[in-house]
Design a protein around this motif. Structure first.
Motif, PDB file in Angstrom:
ATOM      1  N   PRO A 275      67.118  -9.820  66.959  1.00  0.00           N
ATOM      2  CA  PRO A 275      65.702 -10.196  66.915  1.00  0.00           C
ATOM      3  C   PRO A 275      65.441 -11.383  67.830  1.00  0.00           C
ATOM      4  O   PRO A 275      66.329 -12.223  68.026  1.00  0.00           O
ATOM      5  N   PRO A 276      64.253 -11.455  68.432  1.00  0.00           N
ATOM      6  CA  PRO A 276      63.956 -12.572  69.335  1.00  0.00           C
ATOM      7  C   PRO A 276      63.965 -13.891  68.584  1.00  0.00           C
ATOM      8  O   PRO A 276      63.634 -13.946  67.386  1.00  0.00           O
ATOM      9  N   PRO A 277      64.373 -14.978  69.238  1.00  0.00           N
ATOM     10  CA  PRO A 277      64.381 -16.285  68.577  1.00  0.00           C
ATOM     11  C   PRO A 277      62.983 -16.677  68.080  1.00  0.00           C
ATOM     12  O   PRO A 277      61.976 -16.306  68.672  1.00  0.00           O
ATOM     13  N   ILE A 278      62.938 -17.416  66.995  1.00  0.00           N
ATOM     14  CA  ILE A 278      61.682 -17.855  66.395  1.00  0.00           C
ATOM     15  C   ILE A 278      61.463 -19.332  66.716  1.00  0.00           C
ATOM     16  O   ILE A 278      62.412 -20.123  66.721  1.00  0.00           O
ATOM     17  N   SER A 279      60.227 -19.694  66.960  1.00  0.00           N
ATOM     18  CA  SER A 279      59.901 -21.089  67.266  1.00  0.00           C
ATOM     19  C   SER A 279      60.329 -22.008  66.130  1.00  0.00           C
ATOM     20  O   SER A 279      60.204 -21.666  64.953  1.00  0.00           O
ATOM     21  N   THR A 280      60.798 -23.173  66.507  1.00  0.00           N
ATOM     22  CA  THR A 280      61.255 -24.151  65.529  1.00  0.00           C
ATOM     23  C   THR A 280      60.125 -24.559  64.593  1.00  0.00           C
ATOM     24  O   THR A 280      59.025 -24.898  65.042  1.00  0.00           O
ATOM     25  N   GLY A 281      60.386 -24.499  63.305  1.00  0.00           N
ATOM     26  CA  GLY A 281      59.436 -25.001  62.316  1.00  0.00           C
ATOM     27  C   GLY A 281      58.337 -24.044  61.924  1.00  0.00           C
ATOM     28  O   GLY A 281      57.508 -24.367  61.064  1.00  0.00           O
ATOM     29  N   VAL A 282      58.289 -22.872  62.529  1.00  0.00           N
ATOM     30  CA  VAL A 282      57.238 -21.907  62.183  1.00  0.00           C
ATOM     31  C   VAL A 282      57.730 -21.084  60.991  1.00  0.00           C
ATOM     32  O   VAL A 282      58.285 -19.999  61.130  1.00  0.00           O
TER      33      VAL A 282
ATOM     34  N   ASP B 186      52.327 -14.601  67.254  1.00  0.00           N
ATOM     35  CA  ASP B 186      52.424 -15.344  68.513  1.00  0.00           C
ATOM     36  C   ASP B 186      53.047 -16.722  68.301  1.00  0.00           C
ATOM     37  O   ASP B 186      53.845 -17.179  69.122  1.00  0.00           O
ATOM     38  N   LEU B 187      52.666 -17.394  67.223  1.00  0.00           N
ATOM     39  CA  LEU B 187      53.227 -18.718  66.960  1.00  0.00           C
ATOM     40  C   LEU B 187      54.743 -18.651  66.801  1.00  0.00           C
ATOM     41  O   LEU B 187      55.460 -19.550  67.255  1.00  0.00           O
ATOM     42  N   THR B 188      55.230 -17.595  66.152  1.00  0.00           N
ATOM     43  CA  THR B 188      56.684 -17.469  66.014  1.00  0.00           C
ATOM     44  C   THR B 188      57.359 -17.270  67.362  1.00  0.00           C
ATOM     45  O   THR B 188      58.545 -17.563  67.524  1.00  0.00           O
ATOM     46  N   HIS B 189      56.591 -16.795  68.346  1.00  0.00           N
ATOM     47  CA  HIS B 189      57.125 -16.603  69.695  1.00  0.00           C
ATOM     48  C   HIS B 189      56.777 -17.763  70.634  1.00  0.00           C
ATOM     49  O   HIS B 189      56.950 -17.657  71.848  1.00  0.00           O
ATOM     50  N   GLY B 190      56.223 -18.848  70.069  1.00  0.00           N
ATOM     51  CA  GLY B 190      55.967 -20.049  70.870  1.00  0.00           C
ATOM     52  C   GLY B 190      54.765 -19.966  71.765  1.00  0.00           C
ATOM     53  O   GLY B 190      54.764 -20.574  72.849  1.00  0.00           O
ATOM     54  N   ILE B 191      53.716 -19.239  71.328  1.00  0.00           N
ATOM     55  CA  ILE B 191      52.520 -19.110  72.161  1.00  0.00           C
ATOM     56  C   ILE B 191      51.310 -18.915  71.260  1.00  0.00           C
ATOM     57  O   ILE B 191      51.437 -18.463  70.123  1.00  0.00           O
ATOM     58  N   ASN B 192      50.131 -19.285  71.774  1.00  0.00           N
ATOM     59  CA  ASN B 192      48.886 -19.068  71.034  1.00  0.00           C
ATOM     60  C   ASN B 192      47.806 -18.655  72.029  1.00  0.00           C
ATOM     61  O   ASN B 192      47.128 -19.488  72.622  1.00  0.00           O
ATOM     62  N   ARG B 193      47.646 -17.348  72.200  1.00  0.00           N
ATOM     63  CA  ARG B 193      46.664 -16.840  73.154  1.00  0.00           C
ATOM     64  C   ARG B 193      45.237 -17.172  72.745  1.00  0.00           C
ATOM     65  O   ARG B 193      44.371 -17.391  73.585  1.00  0.00           O
TER      66      ARG B 193
ATOM     67  N   TRP C 168      57.647 -33.310  67.770  1.00  0.00           N
ATOM     68  CA  TRP C 168      57.184 -32.219  68.628  1.00  0.00           C
ATOM     69  C   TRP C 168      58.272 -31.169  68.876  1.00  0.00           C
ATOM     70  O   TRP C 168      58.014 -30.141  69.483  1.00  0.00           O
ATOM     71  N   ARG C 169      59.487 -31.428  68.387  1.00  0.00           N
ATOM     72  CA  ARG C 169      60.503 -30.376  68.410  1.00  0.00           C
ATOM     73  C   ARG C 169      60.059 -29.191  67.559  1.00  0.00           C
ATOM     74  O   ARG C 169      60.489 -28.063  67.772  1.00  0.00           O
ATOM     75  N   ASN C 170      59.217 -29.486  66.597  1.00  0.00           N
ATOM     76  CA  ASN C 170      58.663 -28.475  65.696  1.00  0.00           C
ATOM     77  C   ASN C 170      57.401 -27.899  66.333  1.00  0.00           C
ATOM     78  O   ASN C 170      56.407 -28.601  66.483  1.00  0.00           O
ATOM     79  N   TYR C 171      57.441 -26.625  66.726  1.00  0.00           N
ATOM     80  CA  TYR C 171      56.289 -26.019  67.407  1.00  0.00           C
ATOM     81  C   TYR C 171      55.052 -26.045  66.525  1.00  0.00           C
ATOM     82  O   TYR C 171      53.926 -26.232  67.017  1.00  0.00           O
ATOM     83  N   ALA C 172      55.225 -25.864  65.233  1.00  0.00           N
ATOM     84  CA  ALA C 172      54.080 -25.872  64.317  1.00  0.00           C
ATOM     85  C   ALA C 172      53.409 -27.244  64.279  1.00  0.00           C
ATOM     86  O   ALA C 172      52.197 -27.335  64.096  1.00  0.00           O
ATOM     87  N   PHE C 173      54.185 -28.305  64.462  1.00  0.00           N
ATOM     88  CA  PHE C 173      53.599 -29.647  64.521  1.00  0.00           C
ATOM     89  C   PHE C 173      52.696 -29.770  65.747  1.00  0.00           C
ATOM     90  O   PHE C 173      51.589 -30.326  65.671  1.00  0.00           O
TER      91      PHE C 173
END
Length: 268
Positions: free
Chosen positions: A12-19, A109-116, A236-241
């Motif tokens: 599975p593709p990697p998930i953004s940190t903290g999401v 999208d957030l789990t993939h590090g993006i927010n269109r 900011w290492r945490n993408y959700a932050f």
């Protein structure tokens, strides 16, 4: 039991940190709250604003290249109250979609590090904001406003590209889209600075300078937030932050501009 040789196993593709599910639930509550705040302010602006408008002009040289003097005409008047209500309403619509019909796409999208959703909304709402600020500093020709809009949209889309090119699990981070966006994003502010240097009116209200400074700082902070995300600095290492920080900055920048403009012109 051994795996057949022709079977391909996919990780599975990697998930953004903290999401995490808990973070996503918190972000949904924030988006619901921001929907109410933005749409409420948009409605208030439409109710309270007067008919104050700034004319948008055409300007061109009437003659061969090198001709001195411009021919100008009034194309239309931009109702400032409506413009402010529009960018507040667009922000409210964005938050409503991410909390409801578009929630699955938004969270995936957030789990993939993006927010269109963010970049699409910013490309319109932030551009309207920059156009309004520019017009208060005398940039009112349609040619200049189109160029300012184009530069601001390009800056926002470079932000989208920055996220697209740096997915979770990457081994190398590139900041090229970020720096390209920062460079082109300076253009409207340089144009405003030129006009400010040329203005001779000593009776300009100090509130205009306050608007310019406050919004300039906020626009800088949006870029700083992304830079901190991709430099992995502290929380900011945490993408959700970083996503939550975008929400706070968006609310503060749009709300302050709306009510600052209201205080300067729309209540007079």
């Amino acid at each position: 039991m051994s795996t057949p040789a022709n079977t391909i196993t996919e990780n599975p593709p990697p998930i953004s940190t903290g999401v995490t599910p808990q973070r996503l639930s918190t972000l949904r509550r924030w988006n619901i709250g921001l929907t109410i705040l933005h749409l409420g302010q948009a409605a208030a602006m439409l109710i309270l604003a007067n008919n104050f408008a700034i004319p948008v002009l055409s300007a061109y040289t009437a003659g061969r290249p090198g001709t001195i003097g411009l021919t100008t005409s009034n194309l239309f008047d931009l109702r400032i109250g409506w413009a402010i209500a529009l960018f507040l309403g667009l922000a409210g619509l964005d938050h409503f979609l991410t909390a409801s019909f578009g929630r699955r796409i938004y969270e995936r999208d957030l789990t993939h590090g993006i927010n269109r959703f963010r970049w699409l909304e910013y490309s319109i709402s932030a551009t309207i904001m920059v156009i309004v600020i520019s017009m208060y500093w005398g940039i009112v020709t349609i040619n200049a406003l189109i160029a300012i809009a184009g530069a601001n949209v390009a800056m926002i889309l470079f932000g989208w590209l920055q996220e697209k090119m740096n997915p979770p699990g990457r081994t190398i981070t590139t900041m090229l889209p970020f720096w390209f966006g920062a460079l082109v994003g300076l253009t409207p502010w340089i144009a405003m600075a030129v006009n400010i240097s040329l203005l001779k009116d000593e009776n300009l209200p100090a509130s205009l300078y306050i608007i310019l400074i406050v919004q300039g700082v906020f626009f800088f902070c949006f870029g700083l937030n992304q830079w901190l995300q991709y430099r992995q600095v502290g929380p900011w290492r945490n993408y959700a932050f970083g996503e939550k920080t975008y929400l706070v900055l968006s609310l503060a920048a749009k709300s302050l501009l709306a009510w600052q403009i209201f205080a300067v012109s729309l209540f007079s």
